[in-house]
Enzyme design. Structure first.
Site, PDB file in Angstrom:
ATOM      1  N   GLY A  99      19.233 -13.754  20.853  1.00 43.54           N
ATOM      2  CA  GLY A  99      18.503 -12.842  19.991  1.00 43.54           C
ATOM      3  C   GLY A  99      18.783 -13.151  18.528  1.00 43.54           C
ATOM      4  O   GLY A  99      19.806 -13.762  18.193  1.00 43.54           O
ATOM      5  N   CYS A 100      17.861 -12.736  17.671  1.00 46.41           N
ATOM      6  CA  CYS A 100      17.993 -13.069  16.250  1.00 46.41           C
ATOM      7  C   CYS A 100      19.224 -12.392  15.646  1.00 46.41           C
ATOM      8  O   CYS A 100      20.003 -13.015  14.917  1.00 46.41           O
ATOM      9  CB  CYS A 100      16.732 -12.686  15.497  1.00 46.41           C
ATOM     10  SG  CYS A 100      16.162 -10.994  15.764  1.00 46.41           S
TER      11      CYS A 100
END
Lengths: 304, 304, 304, 304
Positions: free
Chosen positions: C111-112
């Site tokens: 995930g970012c």
């Protein structure tokens, strides 16, 4: 279509239809601070309140006309914020039609771009100093594109750049032409291109005309100042910009003469949700109800 | 003013003057990715490098002219990004003057608004299909106002709204008129109003003209497509907007006919720091150095 | 789950599923400039191209897992950008798992927020200098909220202000804890609050920890510099901010010691669509295909 | 330092020093709508008006202290918006010190971050339910960086991204610790990192603490609701965000329990120029003058 107001109600009950959109929510926000109005938000199920003094329609374009005609038929004073009944009902621009609005039972509230464009150009048309082929370049904040999600009003589509839309045939084009022609007493042609710029509220039009006779910068300033002397919500300014008008019902106007090219440029700025929609509707409602026209309408320009 | 390029250098050394401003920094950023250029940032103390192949001047308007004339006098190939030498040196718009630029020793890089306005309108002027009284409404991101702090480029002044500035007599106005007049073979009048809109990079002009003869929408599309067929950095598009052009040297163009009013609208979008300044300067440098015109210049349109 | 790469293909064919969302479009944009990749956009109808060398899944969370398992079952190398298979497949953070990724057949792209948080905190956890109760405050641009219209990603909802969302139990929380625990060799607790801020691309995490032993500012700087020496896409900087990282695959890291309070703060910035999604996926693809890890990935920091 | 108000003046004359900055201009804007105040803007030349009822100092940090002490020495009631006299004069946070402010002659207005952080955390500290090591992550609009041009408040520096600044030792840090320690009756440590986010007005703090004893989500909600029941300008909300608070004197608070990790997160949002500066100063002035505390202060939350 006319009604006579014998004595204004102490407090008017105002029904608001379509309070989920931006204009409807702004109506409720402004009415909450109105000293002589009580707002009732009406949904589909609770329509047509028999006891209200006036109805404000903030329904989507296309859906508003039928409801409006029905209410007007039931002899309820009504103001429609959509484009559906413009051209049919009394046009609700107080600066041009104050007395007629006060006597009307059904009023079509002007479009946001049309309000700014007409206020920018009407003094020039009335004075007969420009050619009738006009250019209006409009820039609106994204609330002008409404709340229905689309590629235009998603943040990542609208932010960090600018784009034109509906460059020919926008619904406000004919509205501007019709009103300016009435002022000029002659046909008027308006080429109009709206743009979406990355801010929430605010609208600027930059209007261009060719001079039909010489006009100096001071002559232009006097023309604009004279046209709007005494107007509570139109001010001729130096340094027109939309930011200070957020939340206020003011329209700011500024003009420039390009003497070398025989051209005139007039810019008009306003908050598209207030003077361009909900505020102007309440201004019209005040007139129709016999209230002071400025009641409940912020005229102060905030600074940012 | 002309020099003959016998054979292009394998790698050119390019001196950049004024690399602290937005355009100068963009020059260094783009040159860092240029496969055949080596950039040398020059400050006041290190001026006039004898061995460089070309000089790019990104000094402030007013300060650039004298330095430019001195360098040109010393027979150094030079491109000036300021307005100081426009009208005096070869005008650096490759789409109109490719061959002359390739043979020139001193080139004046066009203004950002002028680049967009001329690319929008030149095909119409060349075809003789419009009246010569033109309106150009420009919208630029805030980097167009430069880095020197002012009431225009502070965040809280520029954000969340829009404003016109310099509505009459902007320095790009004469530049646009002069170039379009040359294309038209007749005088041209341009009323030009620039605006600052709240984004960092990007510029859009919306140009308005009246048709001198009938032109259909498809005729306009063909005119624009024909004018820019083969151009590496001008594309005729559907849905012109500035966002996808950030960082690229592309200019996007789109036109509309308002048949009912005999009017035509053409919008042109670009990144004011790339095709409107540093990218176009490198495009000109490539031509002057005998390189492929597109070397080191991003033509890809990012999507946000 | 492992495959052996005998010799990397000269040009790899990469199938992209789900190319209509922001991450999918960014994959196509980046792959278009990749010197040894050929991208094929796959829609529902054209799934499972038999001849491709690798599949990139950019489908919505929830829809990706099943497709991913099916492809992995068919022995196609696959990288999933959704959260569905994190914890199950090889975690695709090259800075921690380079060799394992190179040998994996199925990789879950981080995930970012997790990418930034882990890169900010892993050096501290590895050195054992902080307590295991961590706070991570994240700020993402609006593209982080995806393209599906909602009250969060409409322009007028997201612009001109900031808001937290999903303050407890965000899907990246467990992912951060799990990776940091592995680095620390002991359980780790992360309190994580993401926020949406009004820009399109970019993400910043500010991570807070209490020192378990004395650490000076220069000691912290050395720790971070040592951890990322040789890393192509992580840089320790002075003046961390998201703007310069737009479009690049870089992550910028900066740390501060609050000696008086025995606390350490580390911020990490990246472009949520590049190092936080599509760029990191291509970095992983390069590793899996035996390519140079940096191929086709912009490492340059633009200045605005 | 105390004065007794026998009877409040019908209309108070309030001198505003330093009306060119953002806070000073906001003071004048708000006072213009105050029903019982008359503002006099004082410049260097017109200082020390003998007849005013109260002085509001909006001078720069560093310049304010001396002027403030001089005015207090001359027995003029004075409120200083700078940081200079915090710790020395009565701290002007009405929610904690209402009675003392009403009786004080010299009041130091709290910092914007401090106001939000203290309002977020004071109920937890008073209830003794959290450990005293706190984390406060602050996000402010760019008006929080003042009007003096810098690399932080130029549009192109601040727009389209986010950055931390002054991560250790910000002047509000000690102020928060001191007030929370007084509430807790024990020392408190606050690690505080402010950030600048791309909007003009608005501020959000996200505060993190570890639970010292079990607390459920409903327990937290009740704690916050109880703490602010009856407060005119603090509201416990669901969906805290800064946008609706533009121009209002409200502070919105929302808390979350992360039961699994024994952590609590409380966010507080306000308009940094109103409740974070000018509005709170007027709230204090109302108390000192014996007026209703809410006079002239907008409490309504606009929707965008």
């Amino acid at each position: 279509m006319h009604m006579s107001v014998l004595a204004p109600p102490a407090v008017a009950t105002i029904a608001v239809y379509g309070s989920s959109g931006y204009a409807g929510r702004e109506l409720l926000r402004l009415l909450a601070a109105h000293p002589q109005a009580r707002a009732v938000a009406c949904t589909a199920g609770t329509r047509a309140p028999a006891q209200c003094d006036l109805v404000l329609l903030a329904l989507p374009h296309g859906a508003s006309g039928e409801v409006g005609r029905e209410l007007a038929g039931a002899r309820l004073p009504v103001i429609d914020l959509s484009a559906d009944l413009r051209g049919e009902w009394q046009y609700g621009l107080p600066e041009l039609h104050r007395a007629d609005i006060a006597g009307a039972a059904a009023v079509a509230n002007p479009g946001c771009y049309a309000t700014a464009a007409i206020l920018a150009l009407a003094p020039l048309m009335a004075a007969g100093v420009v050619e009738p082929q006009l250019v209006v370049d409009g820039k609106s904040g994204v609330s002008g594109a409404g709340k229905t999600p689309s590629d235009r009003n998603l943040f990542c589509s609208a932010a960090e750049g600018i784009a034109p839309y509906a460059p020919v045939g926008h619904r406000h084009q004919a509205e501007i032409e019709s009103e300016l022609a009435a002022v000029a007493g002659a046909p008027v042609s308006v080429t109009f291109t709206p743009h979406l710029a990355p801010f929430s509220r605010g609208l600027l039009v930059t209007a261009y005309a060719r001079l039909a006779q010489p006009l100096s910068q001071s002559g232009l300033d006097e023309l604009l100042l004279g046209a709007y002397a005494g107007e509570p919500f139109v001010q001729v300014v130096d340094g027109v910009r939309t930011q200070p008008l957020r939340g206020s019902n003011l329209c700011h106007v500024q003009g420039w003469i390009d003497a070398e090219r025989g051209a005139v440029v007039v810019a008009a700025a306003l908050d598209n949700l207030v003077k361009g929609a909900a505020g102007q509707a309440i201004q019209n409602a005040n007139l129709m109800l016999g209230f002071d026209e400025t009641l409940g309408l912020p005229a102060e320009a905030a600074w940012l």
